[in-house]
Structure formats: structure tokens, C-alpha cells
Write an enzyme that holds these catalytic residues in place. Structure first.
Site, PDB file in Angstrom:
ATOM      1  CB  SER A 166      -0.983   0.002   1.280  1.00  0.00           C
ATOM      2  OG  SER A 166      -2.164   0.640   1.038  1.00  0.00           O
ATOM      3  CG  ASP A 328      -6.030  -4.373  -3.273  1.00  0.00           C
ATOM      4  OD1 ASP A 328      -7.025  -3.551  -3.054  1.00  0.00           O
ATOM      5  OD2 ASP A 328      -4.937  -4.231  -2.870  1.00  0.00           O
ATOM      6  CG  HIS A 361      -5.552  -2.713   0.027  1.00  0.00           C
ATOM      7  ND1 HIS A 361      -4.694  -2.730  -0.676  1.00  0.00           N
ATOM      8  CD2 HIS A 361      -5.126  -1.731   1.163  1.00  0.00           C
ATOM      9  CE1 HIS A 361      -3.607  -1.794  -0.524  1.00  0.00           C
ATOM     10  NE2 HIS A 361      -3.764  -1.329   0.539  1.00  0.00           N
ATOM     11  CG  ASP A 362      -7.440  -6.025   5.372  1.00  0.00           C
ATOM     12  OD1 ASP A 362      -6.845  -5.137   5.569  1.00  0.00           O
ATOM     13  OD2 ASP A 362      -8.522  -5.920   5.895  1.00  0.00           O
TER      14      ASP A 362
END
Lengths: 390, 390
Positions: A166, A328, A361-362
Site C-alpha cells: 500500500s 483488492d 487490500h488486507d
């Protein structure tokens, strides 16, 4: 960049746990200031960082790990007196992807943050009060510049790799672009070379949630009540974007809360209770103004600006492992694909992998098996290259 | 359901424009109350609705159009003294998909809303003050029940079709489930048979944005300042979910606002300015409490509850045209595919089409060409079936 070399590296506490050999350090620049991308100056600067493993004699095994925007320097093991393992504990330790038996891992908190490094909650030397909105705009380039001072201070000429997901991935890309001779490789994960309007839009509504809280008081809330309501809501919005539709469904379904109150817009579904809980937990550990500054730094990030992206990478001899995740949707794979294409066009030795995952995204914070399988041989080749170069 | 038949249909003004033959009506139930799904009672009830075209002698050409949660009864043409065309003006008119030369189209505002129908801003007969949070929880079933009273009052036994997108699509599904003998066909678009945790989560953070606004005052703000900040933010979050990543990129890119102010977290990117503008426009026309009630109605919608979905549709002779859009990530196609599978399993004559579009959830409000191509022959066959039945 000018500014004097760093003078102070202060050991502040031990870290124990699976990793064994770890220590926590606090780093401070000299009291003069660092020029920022905006043209403003920032100083004095401190950077909180942790290290795991041992630097070898050739100083060729140093890895810099960069956290996501709400992260901190505590990436592995357990701090004295604290319960929570570091955010990448599954990735850093003996035998793990970032193997502390082989590598010296540095995890640095970025400037603008609120967890040991200089940020809007720090004291403004001009008036002796917390900066608040007098803190200058900082960028991903500024974060990397501060890290570069840290790496200089540690006496490390060339990093074996810079890895991060990220916003941490943006820093890895920025290292490659700004200091191609100082990195043997980079591992940008679940990231982008520039924020899309959708990514900016989510950050913007999260900022609005904070700024709409009257307690926020134009950023001048230090010493009084904190804008917990606004910050909690911002984090709740963020959490939706970090998860996938599928992972939310698996975690919550349409289950109702067991302690649901009579209908009056209190949380009824489990997912509602979870979002409020995560928001409430977050406000205990994060500063609302840092949220504003760091999301803005991501929004302004644009590695190539007016150039074609491949020109940024031209001439770089560093190897790249680029990872994105199928589910994601906050940093969809097309961002990484655009980076991979530009790197190929620039002749960079890049491997791009889209990892199958339902975690959205995690994923980079929870799916360690596949990431470990990718990173281990990548680092082994990098360290072999480093040895051959000697 | 009990409750007396409707007594009053009041003509309140003309609608002109491409459609020519349109009129605006205001409809009121008798002052007794309607039982709600929650077990509570609601009354008296008024429903704002518009009609376009002429009802034929056999009353076989009536189409009910249901709006999305923030919509209203103004679906086509121009109201006296107003500039804006109806929200589905491109779909309703002479020669259009819902052809006013052939069909009699009824567009009804749902209860719980704030645009002519009974909702939380209406006067509570118990104390003569606006309901606020004393307004009872209403569901999609309650909305359809109120519409059914309206259709009864208009003397229409069987609707040619019920069509709608998003929350309007839920109403179309509810009509099919609750009154299979009263609909010859239904056209649910960009919708779901139940909200996923992600859909609930977005609605929840939007509700939180409203409720965090101190002006909201637990719903008791009528007669004073309105919770514009919270409602504007809720709408801004919603707008991100209505658009696709791609359509945002095409519309805004990373362009900066031309009137950008010096850096202090004011809108800088065009997308930021747009979201604030859309939020600010919305608060002029929509009631914050209605936002809470209608999003909650969507979240609670679960057509099948504890049964398998196909059992809901079993025995229905109605034809179904089901549409979703490739880039709609708020109501992804898998929702429609689950409905289509259940309908097939129940032996329902269903056609499911996934339309290619970059417009995200907004597609049903902007992409008229393909939708018209699908709906025209579908309605022609339905009206032919209606004629054959006579």
C-alpha cells in the site's frame, strides 16, 4: 538533498518473541531542518524505527520495510510491556520470508505519522506548541528522503531490498526512482504509481469525516478532547475498502448482533458493530491530523508526473518483485500491471505476480504463505548477487 | 392486508415535455392506518405519484415504475415551474422504452421518502409534530403494500410490468413475490434479493455520517438548521459507490481544480470538488431522516429470509427481465445471477442480461440505448400476452 548527517541513534527498548534478536531504536536528526518537496522546511525530525536480525560485516543484508499509512515501526515481535505482535510478524522472523537469521531488517515509521516520528502532533519549534495544520504538506518523496537519512546514519550504502504494501509500496517505488543505486531490489505490494480518482475520493470522504467533527477544531485539538467520532468514521469507511465483498460476506454474512438494541439506528448487523468497533479501537492509537496528512501524501503521489512512467525506471539495475491481489479493489491489479509494463519497457528485471486471494487490500497483511513463497527465493537471488558483486 | 380502500386522488399540476400527455397527482389514503411489517401501524399515508400516457379501456397497459432510494415520483417530462427532467426521462415518452403512446406509466414515490409521500418529516398525528425518529421502521414490503393500495385505487387489477433499478428493483422483486397474480411481468435492474455485508456497511457509514452531525440532534431538527454537513458527506460516500473506478477516471483523471486554494485540506482534485458539490446539491432536496430510513429498508430487505430463494418464485406465471451491469460494483452481477438461478429453478420465464457498461451502478440512470433495446420487445410480448388473455 542537503541537511547535516544524523547524529543521534537512541536505543529505547527491547523486542522479544519469535524473532529473538530484535531491538527498538529511536532515531533523531540534528536540529536543523530538511527541505521538503513543497519547498518548505521541516525540522528537527525524529524517526521511530525497529530492527530485527544482525547487520553483516559487508553491510549487504539490510532490508527496509515500509508500513501502510496507518502502520508504525512495530513490524515484528513483541515490545516490552505490549501484547500485540508487529503488523508483519508473520513475515519477519527466523525462517520467515524476511529471515532474521540471514537479514537485517529495518522497519521505519514515516514522517507525518504519529507513532514516534515527526508529524502534526509534534512540537513546532517556532512556537513550542503542537503543529496541527501548521505542519507542512509532506509527500512520499519526503518520507523516503527522511528514510534515506536514517539509512545513511546506519552506515548502509546499498539496501538488499525495500519492501512494503500500500503506502509502503509507494515508498518502495520511490526508493527505486530516487535512489536506484542504493537498492539492490524492491518489493512493492498492493500499490500504485499514482492514485486514481476513486482512491482519492475515498481518502477525501474519510478526511471530510474527520474535518466535519466539531472537536477537530481545524486541527487544533491537542491537549483537549480528540475528534474520535470523525476519526472513527473515517476508519470505518477505510475498513470497507480494505476488505473484499467476499471476505465481508464470509466474516459477517447478514448475521444480526447478539446484543442488538431495539430499532433506532443502533448497530444491528454484525458488520455494523464491527465497523464501529474498529473505528473506536483506532482512535486510541492514531492521530486525526496524521490521517489527513498521510492520505494527502498518497493522493499527491504520482511517480512519473508529466513523463511516461517507463522513463522513471530507465537505467535501473535493481530487481523488482511486484505483487497484487485478485480481490483488492482499492488497489486493483491494473495499477500493478501498468507499473510492470513500464518497468519492462525500461528494461528492468521485474517479476509481477497477481496472487489469488479473497482478502481484498488486507491480503498483504494476512496472506503470508504465498507471499513467503515468492519473497524467499527472490531475496536469496538478491543476496547472491550482492555476494558476487563483492 | 386490511385498511380501507383509498379515497382521495388529487390532481396537483401538469407535466409537459417530450412526453406530452402527463399529469402529476397527489394521492392520499384515508386517515386510518396501514399495518407495517414490523407490527407497528402507520397512518394517515399519502403517496406522491405521476402518470404518463393513457390507461386503456381494458386497463391492461399499466406499468409501475419504482425509483432508487433517493429518487422521487418525477420520472419523466417537466413539472410546471421546474427545470429538471424526470430521472428516467430518457426511458419514458413517445417511442421510448416505456412508450407513452402505448402504455400508461405510473411512477410512485415510496413511503419513508420526503418528496410528497409520508415519511419521517411528515406530521405525526399523535402530537402534531414531525415524526423524526418516532417514524416506524419501514421495509420494502411496506413500500409495495402502499403502492398496492395506490394501484387498487386506480382500479388496475394486473400491472403489465413493475420496473425499477436499485431499491426500485427490490420493489419489483417484492411485487413478484407478494402479488404474483397482480403482475404480468417485472423488470428488476441493478438490484439484489438481499443486501450483502458490504452493501450494509456502506449504508451504515453513510448513516453514521448523518448521525455524527450534531445538527442532526437525534432526528429532531425540523424547523431549525438541517444536518447538511452530515447528509452531504453521506451523499458523497454514496456517489463513489454509484460510479465505477473507470468512469471516475474518465470524468476526472487526476486533474486539479482550476480554483484550487492554497494547501490546507480544501478540495484540490476535481473529484474532491465534485463530491462536495454533489453533496451540497443533495441536501437542498433530501431529508436526512429519510436517508436513514430508506437505507435501513434496503439493508433489511431479504426476499427469501430463511427459505431458499427459488421457493419465493415458485408458481409465478409472470415473465421477468433481469438486468445488471458489468462495472456495477455496488450491486455486482452475482446478485442478479443468484436471482436468475432461483427463478430458473422455480420454473419462472426469466431473461437475464448483463449489460456491458463503464458507468457502474449509475448505468441504469444513464445508459438508455441498450436498456431500451431489451425492454421494448419484452413489453410488446407482455402486452400481446395480455391481449391474448382477454
Amino acid at each position: 538533498m542537503p541537511s547535516q548527517p544524523a547524529r543521534v541513534i537512541m536505543y529505547t527498548g527491547a523486542i522479544t518473541g519469535a524473532t529473538g534478536k530484535v531491538g527498538h531504536f529511536n532515531f533523531a536528526f540534528p536540529p536543523d531542518s530538511m527541505p521538503l518537496e513543497s519547498g518548505e522546511q521541516l525540522g528537527p525530525i525524529s524517526i521511530a524505527f525497529e530492527t530485527y536480525g544482525e547487520l553483516n560485516a559487508a553491510k549487504s543484508n539490510a532490508i527496509l520495510v515500509c508500513h501502510g499509512f496507518s502502520g508504525d515501526s512495530h513490524a515484528a515481535g513483541y515490545k516490552e510491556g505490549e501484547k500485540g505482535a508487529g503488523w508483519w510478524d508473520g513475515m519477519i522472523g527466523p525462517g520467515r520470508a524476511f529471515d532474521t537469521d540471514k537479514y537485517y531488517i529495518i522497519s521505519s515509521n514515516c514522517i507525518g505519522s504519529c507513532v514516534g516520528s515527526t508529524g502534526p502532533a509534534s512540537i513546532n519549534p517556532i512556537n513550542g506548541k503542537p503543529y496541527g495544520l501548521d505542519f507542512p504538506l509532506i509527500t512520499i518523496r519526503d518520507m523516503v528522503e527522511a528514510q534515506r537519512h536514517l539509512i545513511d546514519a546506519l552506515g548502509i550504502g546499498k539496501l538488499l531490498t525495500v519492501a512494503g504494501g500500500s503506502m509502503g509500496g509507494m515508498q518502495a517505488l520511490q526508493w527505486l526512482a530516487a535512489y536506484p543505486a542504493r537498492v539492490r531490489s524492491v518489493i512493492p505490494i498492493a500499490t500504485a504509481a499514482k492514485h486514481s480518482p476513486q482512491q482519492i475520493a475515498f481518502n477525501e470522504v474519510e478526511r471530510q469525516a474527520i474535518m466535519a467533527d466539531p472537536v477537530w477544531n481545524n486541527g487544533a485539538y491537542y491537549g483537549g478532547a480528540l475528534p474520535e467520532s470523525g476519526l472513527g468514521l473515517a476508519r470505518a469507511i477505510g475498513h470497507i475498502t480494505f476488505m473484499s465483498d467476499k471476505s465481508m460476506d464470509a466474516k459477517f454474512g447478514r448475521d444480526l448482533k447478539s446484543d442488538k438494541e431495539p430499532f433506532k439506528f443502533t448497530p444491528e448487523f454484525q458488520v455494523e458493530g464491527y465497523l464501529r468497533y474498529r473505528g473506536n479501537e483506532f482512535v486510541k492509537r492514531f492521530d486525526a491530523n496524521s490521517y489527513l496528512y498521510l492520505t494527502k501524501a498518497m493522493d499527491f503521489f504520482d511517480l512519473a508526473r508529466d513523463k511516461p512512467l517507463h522513463e522513471v525506471f530507465r537505467g535501473s539495475g535493481a530487481r523488482v518483485l511486484l505483487v497484487s491481489y485478485t480481490s483488492d479493489w482499492l488497489y486493483p491489479s491494473y495499477h500493478s500491471q501498468a507499473i510492470a509494463r513500464a518497468m519492462k519497457a525500461a528494461g528492468v528485471d521485474v517479476t509481477y505476480i497477481e496472487v489469488e486471494s479473497d482478502y481484498g487490500h488486507d491480503a498483504f497483511l494476512v496472506e503470508f504463505a504465498e507471499l513467503t513463497r515468492l519473497i524467499k527465493p527472490f531475496l536469496e537471488k538478491s543476496i547472491k548477487n550482492a555476494a558476487d558483486a563483492h
